[in-house]
Design a protein around this motif. Structure first.
Motif, PDB file in Angstrom:
ATOM      1  N   MET A  88       5.249  10.189  -1.788  1.00  0.00           N
ATOM      2  CA  MET A  88       5.429   8.820  -1.158  1.00  0.00           C
ATOM      3  C   MET A  88       5.010   7.771  -2.178  1.00  0.00           C
ATOM      4  N   CYS A  89       5.417   6.805  -2.279  1.00  0.00           N
ATOM      5  CA  CYS A  89       5.366   5.446  -3.074  1.00  0.00           C
ATOM      6  C   CYS A  89       4.910   4.093  -2.081  1.00  0.00           C
ATOM      7  N   PRO A  90       3.789   4.021  -1.666  1.00  0.00           N
ATOM      8  CA  PRO A  90       3.602   3.054  -0.636  1.00  0.00           C
ATOM      9  C   PRO A  90       4.071   1.564  -1.021  1.00  0.00           C
ATOM     10  N   SER A  91       3.598   0.928  -2.136  1.00  0.00           N
ATOM     11  CA  SER A  91       4.037  -0.269  -2.527  1.00  0.00           C
ATOM     12  C   SER A  91       5.508  -0.297  -2.596  1.00  0.00           C
ATOM     13  N   SER A  92       6.134   0.699  -3.342  1.00  0.00           N
ATOM     14  CA  SER A  92       7.618   0.638  -3.432  1.00  0.00           C
ATOM     15  C   SER A  92       8.288   0.622  -2.103  1.00  0.00           C
ATOM     16  N   ASN A  93       7.670   1.861  -1.172  1.00  0.00           N
ATOM     17  CA  ASN A  93       8.391   1.748   0.171  1.00  0.00           C
ATOM     18  C   ASN A  93       8.585   0.496   0.828  1.00  0.00           C
ATOM     19  N   VAL A  94       7.466  -0.205   0.783  1.00  0.00           N
ATOM     20  CA  VAL A  94       7.362  -1.539   1.293  1.00  0.00           C
ATOM     21  C   VAL A  94       8.457  -2.511   0.724  1.00  0.00           C
ATOM     22  N   GLN A  95       8.351  -2.631  -0.656  1.00  0.00           N
ATOM     23  CA  GLN A  95       9.313  -3.496  -1.317  1.00  0.00           C
ATOM     24  C   GLN A  95      10.850  -3.142  -0.838  1.00  0.00           C
ATOM     25  N   THR A  96      11.273  -1.801  -0.801  1.00  0.00           N
ATOM     26  CA  THR A  96      12.589  -1.573  -0.502  1.00  0.00           C
ATOM     27  C   THR A  96      13.077  -1.475   1.060  1.00  0.00           C
ATOM     28  N   GLY A  97      11.985  -1.905   1.847  1.00  0.00           N
ATOM     29  CA  GLY A  97      12.170  -2.014   3.350  1.00  0.00           C
ATOM     30  C   GLY A  97      11.993  -0.614   4.074  1.00  0.00           C
ATOM     31  N   ALA A  98      11.531   0.431   3.212  1.00  0.00           N
ATOM     32  CA  ALA A  98      11.478   1.847   3.988  1.00  0.00           C
ATOM     33  C   ALA A  98      10.258   1.908   4.925  1.00  0.00           C
ATOM     34  N   ALA A  99       9.216   0.888   4.469  1.00  0.00           N
ATOM     35  CA  ALA A  99       8.062   0.774   5.503  1.00  0.00           C
ATOM     36  C   ALA A  99       7.761  -0.895   5.528  1.00  0.00           C
ATOM     37  N   GLU A 100       7.167  -1.177   6.479  1.00  0.00           N
ATOM     38  CA  GLU A 100       6.977  -2.602   6.964  1.00  0.00           C
ATOM     39  C   GLU A 100       5.767  -3.303   6.000  1.00  0.00           C
ATOM     40  N   SER A 101       4.746  -2.265   5.915  1.00  0.00           N
ATOM     41  CA  SER A 101       3.673  -2.909   5.603  1.00  0.00           C
ATOM     42  C   SER A 101       2.758  -1.454   4.985  1.00  0.00           C
ATOM     43  N   ILE A 102       1.717  -1.951   4.024  1.00  0.00           N
ATOM     44  CA  ILE A 102       0.838  -0.591   3.721  1.00  0.00           C
ATOM     45  C   ILE A 102       0.104   0.081   5.070  1.00  0.00           C
ATOM     46  N   GLN A 103      -0.221  -1.225   5.526  1.00  0.00           N
ATOM     47  CA  GLN A 103      -1.180  -0.875   7.073  1.00  0.00           C
ATOM     48  C   GLN A 103      -0.277  -0.043   7.991  1.00  0.00           C
ATOM     49  N   SER A 104       1.055  -0.122   8.127  1.00  0.00           N
ATOM     50  CA  SER A 104       1.759   0.469   8.821  1.00  0.00           C
ATOM     51  C   SER A 104       2.601   1.644   8.312  1.00  0.00           C
ATOM     52  N   HIS A 105       2.221   1.839   6.958  1.00  0.00           N
ATOM     53  CA  HIS A 105       3.136   2.893   6.363  1.00  0.00           C
ATOM     54  C   HIS A 105       2.617   4.281   7.062  1.00  0.00           C
ATOM     55  N   PRO A 106       3.991   5.112   6.924  1.00  0.00           N
ATOM     56  CA  PRO A 106       3.813   6.556   7.949  1.00  0.00           C
ATOM     57  C   PRO A 106       2.810   7.456   7.063  1.00  0.00           C
ATOM     58  N   ILE A 107       2.376   6.973   5.848  1.00  0.00           N
ATOM     59  CA  ILE A 107       1.529   7.849   4.898  1.00  0.00           C
ATOM     60  C   ILE A 107       0.226   8.117   5.929  1.00  0.00           C
ATOM     61  N   GLY A 108      -0.369   6.944   6.716  1.00  0.00           N
ATOM     62  CA  GLY A 108      -1.453   7.118   7.526  1.00  0.00           C
ATOM     63  C   GLY A 108      -1.154   8.460   8.734  1.00  0.00           C
ATOM     64  N   LEU A 109      -0.174   8.350   9.424  1.00  0.00           N
ATOM     65  CA  LEU A 109       0.126   9.264  10.266  1.00  0.00           C
ATOM     66  C   LEU A 109       0.407  10.834   9.718  1.00  0.00           C
ATOM     67  N   LEU A 110       0.978  10.871   8.818  1.00  0.00           N
ATOM     68  CA  LEU A 110       1.402  11.954   7.973  1.00  0.00           C
ATOM     69  C   LEU A 110       0.167  12.654   7.457  1.00  0.00           C
ATOM     70  N   ARG A 111      -0.678  11.922   6.867  1.00  0.00           N
ATOM     71  CA  ARG A 111      -2.035  12.387   6.356  1.00  0.00           C
ATOM     72  C   ARG A 111      -2.652  12.865   7.534  1.00  0.00           C
ATOM     73  N   GLN A 112      -2.857  12.307   8.480  1.00  0.00           N
ATOM     74  CA  GLN A 112      -3.550  12.861   9.856  1.00  0.00           C
ATOM     75  C   GLN A 112      -3.101  13.943  10.240  1.00  0.00           C
ATOM     76  N   LEU A 113      -1.707  14.166  10.481  1.00  0.00           N
ATOM     77  CA  LEU A 113      -1.014  15.449  10.875  1.00  0.00           C
ATOM     78  C   LEU A 113      -1.074  16.723   9.760  1.00  0.00           C
TER      79      LEU A 113
END
Length: 372
Positions: free
Chosen positions: A273-298
């Motif tokens: 996962m590449c948080p900043s890039s994912n936001v830039q390309t539209g794969a995630a809306e923001s760092i705060q809402s990036h799926p990495i948070g949920l996926l880390r939790q799980l």
């Protein structure tokens, strides 16, 4: 989509994070050039297409141009970097500076990828491209070591998913796997270019006991991830962000994993996962809402990466710092991401274990003690 709940702790600073021994699995060579290097290389070959001849302005242009929310627009920025990477000297310089820059950021192991087929316009052969890049990495690693910044760099050879040279590049990766090439990748726009078009390459790699990752689940959804795993046999997923589409929340708010998400977690498939890039390309809306948070939790096998340091104006330390701010992560979280990455690297098991036990865990232990 928060991280694992823990007591409030002192927020880690970027400078503290920079001192941590980090591991990077997803970094593009042509997405990490220094702006001043681009200008100098362009001048040397008479390339007049740059939007600015000022290094600060050029760096800002790359970030702004990539910050469009479109993967296709993001990929257009590589026209300039690839244009100046067409000679042996240019490739060697860019690779050497890449290794030095990563080492200066505290990266102790990195896998850097590039597409040899994109560097043939000035007459180089594929083998010459690979040898120039390997020579550059060796030079950069030696320079870094001379400054007390030891780094090991492995190379991934990338085939472009819209082209028809994947089998040729796969054979090249196997040919050079004892000379620093640790794996294979396909990249480029996902929509309309499914990984199954390159089955011959993946079947060859599996016969040769070679490692490969596939860009999947970034701009396209679950079908791309499913094909990469179940048809192509990918060892890792480049991005894999859209696996979150197979995680649902019931009336009680608890997450429920679908069949594919369960498979990815159960099989410990690494997600690059590449948080900043994912936001830039539209794969995630923001760092705060990036799926990495949920996926880390799980407890998916999540790793943190830069993708393209130039276009995202980032470093691996900066990516970690953004996650610390967004999810209140601490040293234990950053160590968890780092060990995940080292476990998932394409180098032999004993090398991975040596770095985990010899550099990563002792390094984080020292930082935890120093910041108590």
């Amino acid at each position: 989509m928060g991280g694992i709940l823990k007591p409030m702790s002192q927020t880690l600073t970027l400078e503290q994070i920079r001192r941590a021994p980090k591991v990077l699995l997803h970094d593009h060579l042509d997405g990490g050039l220094r702006p001043e290097t681009i200008i100098e290389l362009a001048d040397a070959i008479g390339y007049a297409g740059l939007p600015s001849s000022n290094a600060t302005e050029l760096g800002a242009w790359f970030t702004a141009a990539a910050d469009s929310g479109s993967l296709e627009r993001y990929l257009e920025t590589f026209g300039h970097t690839v244009a100046v990477m067409q000679t042996r000297d240019a490739l060697e310089r860019v690779a050497a500076e890449c290794a030095e820059d990563l080492a200066a950021d505290g990266v102790v192991y990195a896998e850097v990828r590039y597409a040899p087929e994109q560097h043939l316009e000035a007459g180089l052969e594929l083998e010459e491209v690979v040898e120039a890049v390997q020579a550059g990495f060796a030079l950069g690693c030696a320079r870094a070591a001379g400054r007390g910044e030891s780094i090991r760099v492995g190379t991934l050879l990338t085939a472009m998913r819209h082209a028809a040279r994947s089998s040729e590049i796969a054979e090249l990766a196997v040919r050079y796997r004892d000379a620093g090439v640790v794996g294979f990748d396909i990249a480029g726009a996902e929509a309309g270019h499914p990984p199954t078009r390159h089955l011959d390459a993946f079947e060859y790699l599996r016969r040769e006991n070679a490692h490969f990752t596939i860009h999947a689940g970034e701009a396209f959804g679950l079908p791309s991830i499913w094909e990469a795993l179940q048809w192509c046999g990918a060892d890792r997923l480049g991005h894999g962000v859209r696996i979150v589409d197979d995680i649902h929340h019931g009336g009680d708010g608890q997450p429920s994993l679908g069949r594919l998400a369960s498979y990815v977690r159960d099989k410990r498939v690494p997600l690059e996962m590449c948080p900043s890039s994912n936001v830039q390309t539209g794969a995630a809306e923001s760092i705060q809402s990036h799926p990495i948070g949920l996926l880390r939790q799980l407890r998916f096998r999540v790793t943190v990466n830069t993708d393209n340091r130039l276009q995202s104006g980032t470093t691996l330390s900066a990516e970690f710092a953004k996650l610390v701010e967004a999810f209140d992560y601490d040293w234990d979280d950053l160590e968890w991401f780092t060990v995940n990455a080292m476990k998932s690297a394409f180098v032999p098991f004993d090398e991975r274990l040596a770095l985990i036990n010899g550099r990563i865990k002792p390094g984080f232990a020292q930082l935890k003690w120093a910041t108590q």
